[in-house]
Structure formats: C-alpha cells, structure tokens
Design an enzyme around this catalytic site. Structure first.
Site, PDB file in Angstrom:
ATOM      1  N   LYS A 183       3.089  -0.712  -3.160  1.00 16.37           N
ATOM      2  CA  LYS A 183       1.812  -1.223  -3.668  1.00 16.37           C
ATOM      3  C   LYS A 183       1.776  -1.203  -5.206  1.00 16.37           C
ATOM      4  O   LYS A 183       2.652  -0.612  -5.840  1.00 16.37           O
ATOM      5  CB  LYS A 183       0.652  -0.423  -3.058  1.00 16.37           C
ATOM      6  CG  LYS A 183       0.665  -0.423  -1.525  1.00 16.37           C
ATOM      7  CD  LYS A 183       0.407  -1.800  -0.914  1.00 16.37           C
ATOM      8  CE  LYS A 183       1.003  -1.968   0.460  1.00 16.37           C
ATOM      9  NZ  LYS A 183       0.305  -1.425   1.583  1.00 16.37           N
TER      10      LYS A 183
HETATM   11  C1  LIG Z   1       0.131  -1.290   3.125  1.00 18.22           C
HETATM   12  C2  LIG Z   1      -0.994  -1.873   3.903  1.00 18.22           C
HETATM   13  C3  LIG Z   1      -1.814  -1.087   4.735  1.00 18.22           C
HETATM   14  C4  LIG Z   1      -1.502   0.329   5.082  1.00 18.22           C
HETATM   15  O1  LIG Z   1      -1.344   1.167   4.013  1.00 18.22           O
HETATM   16  P1  LIG Z   1      -0.621   2.597   4.194  1.00 18.22           P
HETATM   17  O2  LIG Z   1      -1.060   3.359   3.003  1.00 18.22           O
HETATM   18  O3  LIG Z   1       0.849   2.310   4.214  1.00 18.22           O
HETATM   19  O4  LIG Z   1      -1.080   3.196   5.449  1.00 18.22           O
HETATM   20  C5  LIG Z   1      -2.912  -1.673   5.314  1.00 18.22           C
HETATM   21  N1  LIG Z   1      -3.199  -2.964   5.133  1.00 18.22           N
HETATM   22  C6  LIG Z   1      -2.420  -3.771   4.384  1.00 18.22           C
HETATM   23  C7  LIG Z   1      -2.797  -5.201   4.217  1.00 18.22           C
HETATM   24  C8  LIG Z   1      -1.281  -3.252   3.765  1.00 18.22           C
HETATM   25  O5  LIG Z   1      -0.488  -4.063   3.061  1.00 18.22           O
END
Ligand SMILES: *Cc1c(COP(=O)(O)O)cnc(C)c1O
Length: 383
Positions: A183
């Site tokens: 992210k």
């Molecule tokens: C990465 C992601 C998640 C989940 O995030 P985590 O912190 O890995 O649990 C949820 N929704 C979207 C659209 C994502 O890209």
C-alpha cells in the site's frame, strides 16, 4: 531489454523509518502503546477524522466492524466483486451474504445506480471501494444509503491521500485503511479504522482486544489494569508498536510519496496513449478529486494477446506486473456455494479478464516507466 528485473512494487523504507522501529525495539514496550496512539492521532489529523483505531490489518478491521454492527445470518452487504477477497470473505464468515454491485467499465468504480439496484430489505451495509486510489462518487452513494437508512463503510485500502471534493476519505464517515506492504504507506501489515461514530468506536476498541472493556494500553497506568474483564468475547487484532512506528514514520512522507506516484502515472498515461489494445483506467467524471495512484492499471484488450500471456511476456522482458484483482464472484467457493456464474456482472468480468497492474512505486524513475512502455510495445509487436 532491461538488464535488471523491475518489480511491480517495492516498499520504500528510509533510514529514518528504520531508526524509528529500532527505537521501539530498544524501548521496552513492543506491542500497542505510545506509537499506536501517535499513529492514530496523526491519521486523524491527516484525514480530518474524529477517531482512529489502529489494527493488525484492514481485513481484521472488517471482521470486527461487521461484528460491531451486528451483521450476521440473513443480512446482505453490498460491495463490488472486483476487489480484494477479504471483504467478501469476512461477510461470509460472519454468516451474512455479499451482494455484488456492478462497476463502471472505464473507471472500475461502483456507481450509485448499481448500488441502488442491489438494495433489498435485508441490506445492512454498503462497502464501496475507492479503487486504485480514485474515489467513488461517495456523496451520491451516501444519499442513496441515507434514503434507505443503511450505513456506509468506505474501503480506503487504496486511498490514503485521495481527495473527493477536497475531502479525505473517511473524514466524515467510517473508513478502513490498509498498511499492507504494497500500500502507499506500510507497517508491514496493519490497518486503521477511522470513524465519527463514538458508539462504533467503543465496540471496535473492545473487539480488537479480547472484548475487554479497556484498551490494551492505558497511558495513565503504563499498562492494562489487571482488573479488566470481558464484556463480550472479542478478537485479537491490535497493532504492535514496532509496526506503528514504521507507519507513523512513513505517514510523514505520504504527500511526497503520492506526488511521485502521480508523476509516474501521468507519464504512463502519456506514453501509453497511442498504443492500441492497452487501455488505462479512465478518471471518474462529475466531481472534483485527487488521485492517490495506488495502482496503475491497464486493460489488455489487444486482439493479439490475452492478459495472462501479456503478463508472462513482460516478465520475460524483466518487467514485473500485478493482477488487482480477479473478480470474487467467479472464484471457486463463491461459484460453488453462492451460485454465481459468468455473465452475472459483465463490466466486472470484462475487466477481471483484462486488467494488469504495471510497476508503480516511488523509487521508480521516468526511465523505468519508459522501459515498461518499450517492453509493452515489444510484446505487442511480437505477439
Ligand atoms: C489490501 C486490501 C484490503 C485488505 O487489507 P489488509 O490490510 O491486507 O487486510 C482490503 N481491500 C482492498 C481493496 C485492498 O486492496
């Protein structure tokens, strides 16, 4: 051909990030403590949110959020099928039913119309996704939700720094951010719920740590009161201070990071504009916004090569790519247990078969972008 492999993404960790983590390791307090509190405060400041709760992941946050809202058997939750699987999985795991809203073919965002078409008497929650860092038309979706008295929780995993009509995501609502390693900023793993709902906040804090009536860290007591007791059985999804320190340090650079991503994304757009069979996502229209450019997605619509072969061919040219994401409704469990079939969501499926995320991370250079485009042209010409 490029000599070294260009990965699809690479987390940027600075010496300062490392020093912040090391200081926690030396501090004698490793799990959630002062760094969590500071991270929450800074996220509130940055997004203009009333409250924030740090969590071990956005997925865990979704789980306890659904529990906190009392969502369970017989309830329906509206969300796109073209998103990370975690949302639908959590809906299923609490016993509720995901109802997949169709997306716009060009932006991959769910539309107010598609959300409205999914509403039934059983709808208990709407979870839009601000895909790739571009915001959905949240005011229009919120207006529909308000008309039917249904809450909205925004999946903000891609959208730290995204602005919608000048506002950060979740500033006046409930939103879930993710700090997974790919992210825009990362804790390694981590998440953050922002909310203006004090009742919900209380429940999230309780469920995130065993259902105890107090937080794991009490600043006055320098630790949890040993007298804390279980109000309701809860879960274990607090964030360590080791992780929070990394997130906190990275958060200082978010605008810089997003500016770099934007520069690279705009160069991609320019260089890809004339290439037939490669269609970048379009910008949403009808409202003012700022893109966080979490992903640079193209749709491989060339007659000469399909997406999977395109990805494999780019890899041979030393270019890594990603797939964000395969539609959920046609994955094994959902097909076999929930009766979804090809044709249910035409725009979603069209994109799911064609999308490919090109390399995009702040340490990339303009020459890296040019290498990717050169490789794409080579692959298409030799297909
Ligand atoms: C990465 C992601 C998640 C989940 O995030 P985590 O912190 O890995 O649990 C949820 N929704 C979207 C659209 C994502 O890209």
């Amino acid at each position: 051909m490029r000599k070294d492999f260009l990965p699809f993404t690479r987390p940027e960790v600075t010496d300062n990030d490392i020093a912040e983590v090391v200081s926690v390791l030396k501090s004698g307090w490793l799990t959630n403590g002062p760094k969590n509190a500071a991270f929450e405060e800074k996220i509130c400041e940055y997004t203009n949110s009333k409250n924030a709760v740090a969590l071990s992941s956005a997925t865990a946050g979704m789980h306890i959020l659904l529990e906190s809202m009392g969502i369970g058997p017989g309830d329906e939750v509206i969300t796109p099928a073209l998103t990370w699987v975690s949302t639908a999985n959590m809906i299923v795991l609490v016993g509720a039913t995901p109802v997949f809203a169709e997306i716009d073919r060009d932006t991959m965002l769910i539309t107010p119309e598609s959300v409205e078409a999914c509403i039934s008497e059983r709808t208990k929650l709407i979870i839009p996704v601000h895909y790739a860092g571009a915001p959905v038309d949240i005011d229009a979706i919120q207006a529909i939700a308000d008309k039917h008295n249904i809450p909205v929780v925004e999946d903000a995993a891609h959208s730290l720094g995204t602005l919608y009509k000048g506002r950060h995501i979740g500033g006046t609502n409930t939103a879930l951010y993710s700090f997974h390693a790919i992210k825009n900023i990362t804790c390694g793993e981590g998440g953050m719920l922002t909310t203006d709902d004090d009742e919900l906040l209380k429940k999230i804090k309780m469920y995130k740590f065993h259902g105890l009536g107090v937080d794991a860290f009490d600043r006055q007591n320098k630790g949890r009161s040993p007298q804390a007791e279980v109000f309701e059985p809860g879960y274990k999804c607090n964030l360590t201070d080791i992780c929070a320190a990394l997130g906190l340090s990275q958060l200082e650079r978010i605008d810089e990071i997003n500016a770099k991503r934007t520069e690279l994304a705009l160069l991609y757009r320019e260089l890809l504009a004339d290439i037939e069979g490669i269609e970048p996502l379009h910008d949403p229209v009808g409202y003012d916004f700022k893109h966080a450019w979490h992903l640079f997605i193209v749709r491989v619509s060339s007659e000469k090569i399909n997406r999977n072969d395109f990805m494999a061919a780019l890899k041979e040219q030393n270019i890594g790519t990603g797939l964000h994401f395969r539609t959920i409704h046609l994955q094994k469990y959902y097909r076999e247990n929930m009766g979804f079939k090809p044709g249910d969501l035409p725009n979603t499926e069209w994109n799911s078969d064609r999308i490919c995320s090109l390399p995009l991370f702040p340490a990339m250079t303009a020459d890296d972008v040019r290498d990717v485009v050169t490789a794409i042209k080579f692959v298409l010409n030799n297909a």
